[in-house]
Write a protein that holds these residues in place. Structure first.
Motif, short mmCIF file in Angstrom:
data_model
loop_
_atom_site.label_atom_id
_atom_site.label_comp_id
_atom_site.label_asym_id
_atom_site.label_seq_id
_atom_site.Cartn_x
_atom_site.Cartn_y
_atom_site.Cartn_z
N ASP A 179 -7.98 -1.07 -18.01
CA ASP A 179 -7.76 -2.50 -18.27
C ASP A 179 -8.42 -3.37 -17.20
N GLY A 180 -8.56 -2.84 -15.98
CA GLY A 180 -9.13 -3.63 -14.89
C GLY A 180 -10.64 -3.67 -14.86
N LEU A 181 -11.31 -2.99 -15.78
CA LEU A 181 -12.77 -2.99 -15.79
C LEU A 181 -13.30 -4.36 -16.23
N TYR A 182 -14.39 -4.79 -15.62
CA TYR A 182 -15.04 -6.03 -16.03
C TYR A 182 -16.55 -5.91 -15.79
N ALA A 183 -17.31 -6.70 -16.52
CA ALA A 183 -18.77 -6.58 -16.51
C ALA A 183 -19.40 -7.44 -15.43
N ARG A 184 -20.41 -6.84 -14.76
CA ARG A 184 -21.16 -7.56 -13.73
C ARG A 184 -22.36 -6.71 -13.33
N GLY A 185 -23.34 -7.30 -12.70
CA GLY A 185 -24.41 -6.56 -12.04
C GLY A 185 -25.41 -5.87 -12.95
N THR A 186 -26.21 -4.99 -12.32
CA THR A 186 -27.28 -4.28 -13.01
C THR A 186 -26.78 -2.89 -13.43
N THR A 187 -27.70 -1.93 -13.63
CA THR A 187 -27.31 -0.66 -14.25
C THR A 187 -27.81 0.54 -13.45
N ALA A 188 -26.94 1.12 -12.63
CA ALA A 188 -27.29 2.32 -11.85
C ALA A 188 -26.92 3.56 -12.66
N LEU A 189 -27.61 3.76 -13.77
CA LEU A 189 -27.27 4.83 -14.71
C LEU A 189 -27.43 6.22 -14.09
N TYR A 190 -28.51 6.45 -13.35
CA TYR A 190 -28.75 7.77 -12.78
C TYR A 190 -27.71 8.13 -11.73
N ASP A 191 -27.42 7.18 -10.84
CA ASP A 191 -26.39 7.44 -9.83
C ASP A 191 -25.04 7.70 -10.48
N ALA B 152 -22.88 11.06 -10.16
CA ALA B 152 -21.54 10.97 -9.58
C ALA B 152 -20.49 11.59 -10.50
N GLY B 153 -20.63 11.34 -11.80
CA GLY B 153 -19.71 11.92 -12.77
C GLY B 153 -19.77 13.44 -12.80
N ILE B 154 -20.99 13.98 -12.71
CA ILE B 154 -21.18 15.43 -12.70
C ILE B 154 -20.56 16.04 -11.45
N GLU B 155 -20.81 15.44 -10.31
CA GLU B 155 -20.26 15.96 -9.05
C GLU B 155 -18.73 15.90 -9.06
N LEU B 156 -18.18 14.83 -9.60
CA LEU B 156 -16.73 14.70 -9.68
C LEU B 156 -16.15 15.76 -10.62
N ALA B 157 -16.83 15.99 -11.75
CA ALA B 157 -16.36 17.00 -12.69
C ALA B 157 -16.46 18.41 -12.11
N ALA B 158 -17.49 18.63 -11.29
CA ALA B 158 -17.66 19.96 -10.68
C ALA B 158 -16.49 20.31 -9.77
N ASP B 159 -15.81 19.30 -9.23
CA ASP B 159 -14.66 19.51 -8.36
C ASP B 159 -13.35 19.25 -9.09
N ALA B 160 -13.37 19.35 -10.41
CA ALA B 160 -12.18 19.07 -11.22
C ALA B 160 -11.07 20.08 -10.94
N PRO B 161 -9.82 19.68 -11.14
CA PRO B 161 -8.70 20.59 -10.93
C PRO B 161 -8.54 21.63 -12.03
N SER B 162 -9.44 21.66 -12.99
CA SER B 162 -9.41 22.64 -14.07
C SER B 162 -10.81 23.19 -14.28
N PRO B 163 -10.95 24.49 -14.57
CA PRO B 163 -12.28 25.05 -14.84
C PRO B 163 -12.84 24.56 -16.16
#
Length: 295
Positions: free
Chosen positions: A157-169, A173-184
């Protein structure tokens, strides 16, 4: 008629690519088999996240190791060591929602994405941890992994639009976060309505490259599911990262399709079979084709 789906797995550790073919026996009622994720960073232990649906689109429950078999050229080298079902065995699935919050998402797109993400959170299991990542000019983990749905809904609910688009970063970041997920059992869901964009001078917003995301997703064994909203998007990148990571690519030309896409992903993640293979092949760079058959 037999139904075939070809999925190529790149085995990172031993660098041996091989292929899976899914097939369906003609003598049984129509069954849909889809690979919705592959982990093959350790070639000797390959994990397939598989959806098995009946003719009405309902998940088929109660299947075990005796219902799956390997055929084709790799049959003598591959052994199914376990089959579990996320729902039947009450297994947790961790997911990372990566959401584009750049300026172009203002108004209806942002409102619709937030509602679709809320529906996703409501649809997943009580024990399924979710993290939420927002990206515009920068990338922000607005909510780390939690099973507290109130916290997740508040973050969305707190998300809001602004700025440009760092799609690659953001993707990296999502992949690295998923790699350290609490579930395999883990997945990344990336939604964007555009492409990498740092400003009118043509410079990127990201410090990483598209190749970085593709490489890390393969090394980490994390499936990435990508959703393109609208028409002015970097479809080639979103398709490539989904294919290279053994995830899936979804199109949503208008906001009307978004809710259905997120609902589909929640359903697939909660009804998947986890088929684990022990694969004993020489490290000679050969390619093998084989069948995963459900009886």
């Amino acid at each position: 008629m037999k139904r075939f789906l070809w999925i190529t797995i790149v085995a990172v550790v031993l660098a041996i690519p091989f292929t899976i073919v899914l097939t369906q026996d003609e003598t049984v009622p129509p069954v849909t088999l889809d690979i919705i994720g592959v982990t093959s960073t350790d070639l000797s232990n390959v994990t397939l996240n598989t959806s098995v649906l009946d003719a009405t689109g309902q998940s088929i429950s109660g299947l075990g190791i005796e219902n799956f078999r390997v055929g084709g050229a790799l049959a003598e080298f591959a052994t199914i060591t376990s089959v579990t079902n996320v729902t039947d065995d009450n297994l947790a699935v961790a997911s990372v929602l990566v959401i584009d919050t750049s300026t172009s998402m203002s108004g209806l797109p942002m409102d619709t994405v937030k509602q679709a993400a809320r529906n996703y959170v409501e649809a997943i299991g009580e024990s399924d941890p979710v993290a939420v990542v927002a990206f515009d000019s920068t990338v922000d983990v607005v909510q780390d992994y939690t099973t507290d749905k109130a916290l997740l809904l508040s973050a969305i609910d707190g998300l809001y639009a602004r700025g440009t688009t760092a799609l690659y970063d953001a993707t990296l970041a999502g992949i690295e976060l998923a790699a350290d997920a609490p579930s395999p059992r883990r997945a990344v869901v990336v939604l964007s309505d555009g492409g990498e964009y740092g400003g009118t001078d043509g410079s990127p917003a990201s410090t990483s490259t598209r190749e970085d995301s593709v490489r890390v997703s393969t090394v980490r064994g994390v499936p990435v599911y990508t959703i393109c909203l609208g028409w002015n998007i970097d479809q080639r990148f979103l398709e490539e990262i989904a294919a290279s990571s053994s995830g899936s690519f979804f199109e949503s030309p208008t906001t009307d399709e978004l809710a259905g896409v997120y609902d589909t992903l929640a359903f697939l993640f909660r009804t998947q079979y986890i088929v684990t293979l022990d694969v004993d092949v020489p490290a000679d760079g050969a390619t093998y084709d084989y069948e995963l058959i459900v009886d």
